[in-house]
Design a protein around this motif. Structure first.
Motif, PDB file in Angstrom:
ATOM      1  N   THR A 171       0.718  -1.704  -0.103  1.00 56.70           N
ATOM      2  CA  THR A 171       0.169   0.091  -0.180  1.00 56.70           C
ATOM      3  C   THR A 171       1.037   0.614   0.107  1.00 56.70           C
ATOM      4  N   LYS A 172       0.728   1.879  -0.442  1.00 55.36           N
ATOM      5  CA  LYS A 172       1.214   3.399  -0.899  1.00 55.36           C
ATOM      6  C   LYS A 172       0.886   4.560  -1.052  1.00 55.36           C
ATOM      7  N   LEU A 173      -0.861   4.449  -0.973  1.00 52.10           N
ATOM      8  CA  LEU A 173      -0.861   5.868  -0.951  1.00 52.10           C
ATOM      9  C   LEU A 173      -2.726   5.388  -0.879  1.00 52.10           C
ATOM     10  N   LEU A 174      -3.090   6.653  -0.337  1.00 49.62           N
ATOM     11  CA  LEU A 174      -5.181   6.013   0.827  1.00 49.62           C
ATOM     12  C   LEU A 174      -5.657   7.287  -0.833  1.00 49.62           C
ATOM     13  N   ILE A 175      -6.204   7.853  -1.257  1.00 49.27           N
ATOM     14  CA  ILE A 175      -7.120   9.411  -1.206  1.00 49.27           C
ATOM     15  C   ILE A 175      -8.494   9.052  -0.505  1.00 49.27           C
ATOM     16  N   LEU A 176      -8.471  10.091   0.000  1.00 48.97           N
ATOM     17  CA  LEU A 176      -9.317  11.008   1.168  1.00 48.97           C
ATOM     18  C   LEU A 176     -10.136  11.737   0.596  1.00 48.97           C
ATOM     19  N   ASN A 177     -10.904  12.271   0.401  1.00 52.21           N
ATOM     20  CA  ASN A 177     -11.970  12.922  -0.548  1.00 52.21           C
ATOM     21  C   ASN A 177     -13.165  13.993   1.082  1.00 52.21           C
ATOM     22  N   SER A 178     -12.738  14.452   1.446  1.00 53.16           N
ATOM     23  CA  SER A 178     -13.787  15.079   2.593  1.00 53.16           C
ATOM     24  C   SER A 178     -13.633  16.463   2.782  1.00 53.16           C
ATOM     25  N   PRO A 179     -15.251  17.513   2.639  1.00 52.36           N
ATOM     26  CA  PRO A 179     -16.055  16.748   2.049  1.00 52.36           C
ATOM     27  C   PRO A 179     -15.794  16.214   0.934  1.00 52.36           C
ATOM     28  N   ASN A 180     -17.554  14.807   0.990  1.00 53.11           N
ATOM     29  CA  ASN A 180     -16.671  13.819  -0.319  1.00 53.11           C
ATOM     30  C   ASN A 180     -18.586  14.340  -1.647  1.00 53.11           C
ATOM     31  N   ASN A 181     -17.739  13.833  -2.627  1.00 49.38           N
ATOM     32  CA  ASN A 181     -18.682  13.735  -3.465  1.00 49.38           C
ATOM     33  C   ASN A 181     -18.703  12.100  -4.336  1.00 49.38           C
ATOM     34  N   PRO A 182     -19.757  11.319  -3.635  1.00 51.93           N
ATOM     35  CA  PRO A 182     -21.136  11.178  -4.091  1.00 51.93           C
ATOM     36  C   PRO A 182     -22.091  12.149  -2.592  1.00 51.93           C
ATOM     37  N   THR A 183     -21.389  12.062  -1.686  1.00 53.02           N
ATOM     38  CA  THR A 183     -21.463  11.408  -0.297  1.00 53.02           C
ATOM     39  C   THR A 183     -22.358  13.518  -0.019  1.00 53.02           C
ATOM     40  N   GLY A 184     -21.729  13.462  -0.197  1.00 53.68           N
ATOM     41  CA  GLY A 184     -22.128  14.832   1.392  1.00 53.68           C
ATOM     42  C   GLY A 184     -21.295  14.494   2.356  1.00 53.68           C
ATOM     43  N   ALA A 185     -20.723  13.251   2.843  1.00 55.33           N
ATOM     44  CA  ALA A 185     -19.944  13.314   4.685  1.00 55.33           C
ATOM     45  C   ALA A 185     -18.727  13.756   4.727  1.00 55.33           C
ATOM     46  N   VAL A 186     -19.026  14.730   5.632  1.00 56.72           N
ATOM     47  CA  VAL A 186     -17.343  15.336   6.335  1.00 56.72           C
ATOM     48  C   VAL A 186     -16.859  14.237   7.549  1.00 56.72           C
ATOM     49  N   SER A 209      -5.221  13.811   0.140  1.00 58.34           N
ATOM     50  CA  SER A 209      -6.127  14.548   0.389  1.00 58.34           C
ATOM     51  C   SER A 209      -6.756  15.997  -0.180  1.00 58.34           C
ATOM     52  N   ASP A 210      -8.190  15.334  -0.883  1.00 61.61           N
ATOM     53  CA  ASP A 210      -8.712  16.280  -2.465  1.00 61.61           C
ATOM     54  C   ASP A 210     -10.113  16.677  -1.325  1.00 61.61           C
ATOM     55  N   ASP A 211      -9.060  18.048  -0.941  1.00 61.05           N
ATOM     56  CA  ASP A 211     -10.222  18.974  -0.041  1.00 61.05           C
ATOM     57  C   ASP A 211     -11.101  19.898  -0.757  1.00 61.05           C
ATOM     58  N   MET A 212     -11.360  19.828  -1.866  1.00 60.04           N
ATOM     59  CA  MET A 212     -12.105  20.694  -3.122  1.00 60.04           C
ATOM     60  C   MET A 212     -13.468  20.859  -2.432  1.00 60.04           C
ATOM     61  N   TYR A 213     -14.234  20.421  -2.078  1.00 56.08           N
ATOM     62  CA  TYR A 213     -15.406  21.141  -1.049  1.00 56.08           C
ATOM     63  C   TYR A 213     -15.781  22.257  -0.059  1.00 56.08           C
ATOM     64  N   GLU A 214     -14.030  21.993   0.741  1.00 54.23           N
ATOM     65  CA  GLU A 214     -14.491  22.454   1.449  1.00 54.23           C
ATOM     66  C   GLU A 214     -15.326  23.861   2.515  1.00 54.23           C
ATOM     67  N   TYR A 215     -15.267  24.609   1.370  1.00 52.24           N
ATOM     68  CA  TYR A 215     -16.263  26.205   1.072  1.00 52.24           C
ATOM     69  C   TYR A 215     -17.662  25.575   1.339  1.00 52.24           C
ATOM     70  N   ILE A 216     -18.083  24.285   0.753  1.00 53.35           N
ATOM     71  CA  ILE A 216     -19.702  24.150   0.522  1.00 53.35           C
ATOM     72  C   ILE A 216     -20.095  22.776   2.075  1.00 53.35           C
ATOM     73  N   VAL A 217     -19.749  23.858   2.816  1.00 52.05           N
ATOM     74  CA  VAL A 217     -19.764  23.181   4.853  1.00 52.05           C
ATOM     75  C   VAL A 217     -21.151  23.380   5.417  1.00 52.05           C
ATOM     76  N   PHE A 218     -21.846  22.925   5.404  1.00 50.02           N
ATOM     77  CA  PHE A 218     -23.582  23.781   6.570  1.00 50.02           C
ATOM     78  C   PHE A 218     -23.899  23.225   7.506  1.00 50.02           C
ATOM     79  N   ASP A 219     -23.111  22.078   7.737  1.00 47.62           N
ATOM     80  CA  ASP A 219     -23.106  22.048   9.390  1.00 47.62           C
ATOM     81  C   ASP A 219     -21.909  20.705   9.742  1.00 47.62           C
ATOM     82  N   GLY A 220     -21.428  21.689  10.685  1.00 43.61           N
ATOM     83  CA  GLY A 220     -19.890  20.857  11.399  1.00 43.61           C
ATOM     84  C   GLY A 220     -18.626  21.796  10.745  1.00 43.61           C
TER      85      GLY A 220
END
Ligand code: PLP
Length: 400
Positions: A171-186, A209-220
């Motif tokens: 294992t060399k890489l883990l891809i994390l996407n929070s906030p997440n496309n497609p679920t909206g999970a954070v 770490s794909d932080d693409m949606y960092e500004y589109i957060v409603f809760d938390g």
């Protein structure tokens, strides 16, 4: 006609297909509309706002000032400085400007990172549901995706324990996407800290770490993985302008990484596309240096739409939904409808049927590594969202 068959010349990798389901559903939507059908599309992850005027003006000013030539491969120094400043002040990430590589969109930043690190024999952990492009890019680089899944009952967040159980010496890489496309999970800070603990025990594991949606957060609150103690040297952070600043067509993103990886990413980019668009980089500086008023305005609008979508979906018996604290996607679990009738034999069949019979386009979760859910984008007008929800209600009622 010549018998020459150019298709037979295609490399094996050419058959890999990116965003297949999204493109197929979009094309089908266009075809039906061309036949005069009234179709509401909740497909595309694309803001329906115009790019803020001051950003447009910064680009035209740069163009008129003759800033229309090739730019340095890793980006113009002023933008690399502005990105480093943004990452430090907003995200607690102490990257220097020399660690920033500006790219033609986050998609390219991700490709630069994956191609810099991954070769045949390397395993990459993907947390399903995941954004479509990750798996394709890993495969194109010759890596092996290891897909770990979390369903609605886990609020679509793969746990640190699941990751720990899946790690191998390859294992060399883990891809994390929070906030997440497609679920909206954070992922919460605590969840990220648990993940960081697992990562730190592995001798050669990096996190993208794909932080693409960092500004589109409603809760938390969304946190950047690299800001956790000890994680900066293990993290490649990618982010961009498409979603937050409504700049999808401008094609600009960036990565920040430990120096040797940043240098390699620039070399990758140099091989494929060279430096990003020069005058768009000037516009990006304007975007980063301005107060986040437009970002906040758009977020409030997405929040209203999120409320409408969450309330509408909650009224459909049989659908399971987890909270949508961020992004402009909903990812309802429709598994209770699947497998009983041909219209809904699979999520793919269900999405086709919802479009053909009820005139609403969604994307099957299978495109995101989950075959129990469908994705709705609420980057659409409130009117379209309401009509789309009515159509979904009618569709699911007919399936009961
Ligand atoms: N990362 C995520 C999670 C996305 O959802 C998208 C676009 O849908 C991208 C990256 C790509 O962004 P860009 O338009 O900057 O290439």
């Amino acid at each position: 006609m010549s018998a020459f068959n150019s298709a037979a010349l295609l490399a094996t990798r050419a058959s890999a297909s990116d965003e297949g389901a999204i493109i197929r559903m979009s094309q089908k939507t266009r075809d039906l509309r061309a036949q005069g059908r009234d179709v509401v599309s909740l497909t595309l992850g694309e803001p329906d706002f115009e790019t803020p005027l001051f950003i447009q003006e910064a680009a035209t000013d740069a163009m008129r000032a003759g800033f229309t030539h090739y730019s340095p491969v890793a980006g113009i120094p002023e933008l690399r400085n502005a990105v480093a400043h943004k990452l430090k002040t907003e995200n607690g990430l102490a990257y220097s400007a020399s660690q920033i590589v500006v790219a033609n969109g986050v998609k390219q930043a991700i490709a630069n990172a994956v191609f810099s690190l991954i070769e045949p024999g390397d395993e990459v952990i993907l947390l399903a549901p995941f954004w479509v492009s990750y798996e394709l890019t890993v495969k194109l680089a010759g890596g092996t995706p290891r897909i770990l899944s979390a369903g609605v009952e886990q609020e679509f967040k793969v746990s640190a324990q699941q990751v720990a159980d899946a790690l191998t010496p390859q294992t060399k890489l883990l891809i994390l996407n929070s906030p997440n496309n497609p679920t909206g999970a954070v992922w919460t800070k605590g969840e990220l800290a648990a993940l960081a603990k697992v990562v730190s025990k592995h001798p050669r594991l990096m996190v993208l770490s794909d932080d693409m949606y960092e500004y589109i957060v409603f809760d938390g609150e969304a946190s950047s993985f690299g800001a956790l103690p000890g994680m900066l040297e293990r993290t490649i952070t990618v982010n961009g302008f498409s979603k937050s600043f409504a700049m999808t067509g401008w094609r600009l993103g960036y990565a920040a990484a430990p120096e040797p990886i940043a240098r390699s990413m620039a070399r990758m980019q140099s091989a494929f596309t060279a430096g990003a668009n020069s005058f768009v980089q000037r516009a990006a500086i304007a975007a980063l240096e301005a107060p986040r008023d437009d970002v906040a305005r758009m977020r409030e609008s997405y929040r209203r739409r999120r409320d409408i979508v969450a309330a509408g979906l909650a009224e459909i018996p049989g659908i399971k939904l987890s909270p949508i604290p961020a992004t402009f996607y909903a990812f309802p679990d429709v598994s209770s409808f699947l497998g009983r009738r041909t219209e809904a034999a699979t999520v793919d069949a269900l999405c086709d049927w919802l479009l053909d019979v009820h005139g609403v386009t969604t994307v099957p979760g299978s495109a995101f590594g989950d075959d129990r859910c469908i994705r709705l984008s609420f980057a659409a007008s409130e009117r379209d969202i309401k009509t789309g929800l009515d159509r979904l209600k009618a569709g699911f009622a007919a399936l009961k």
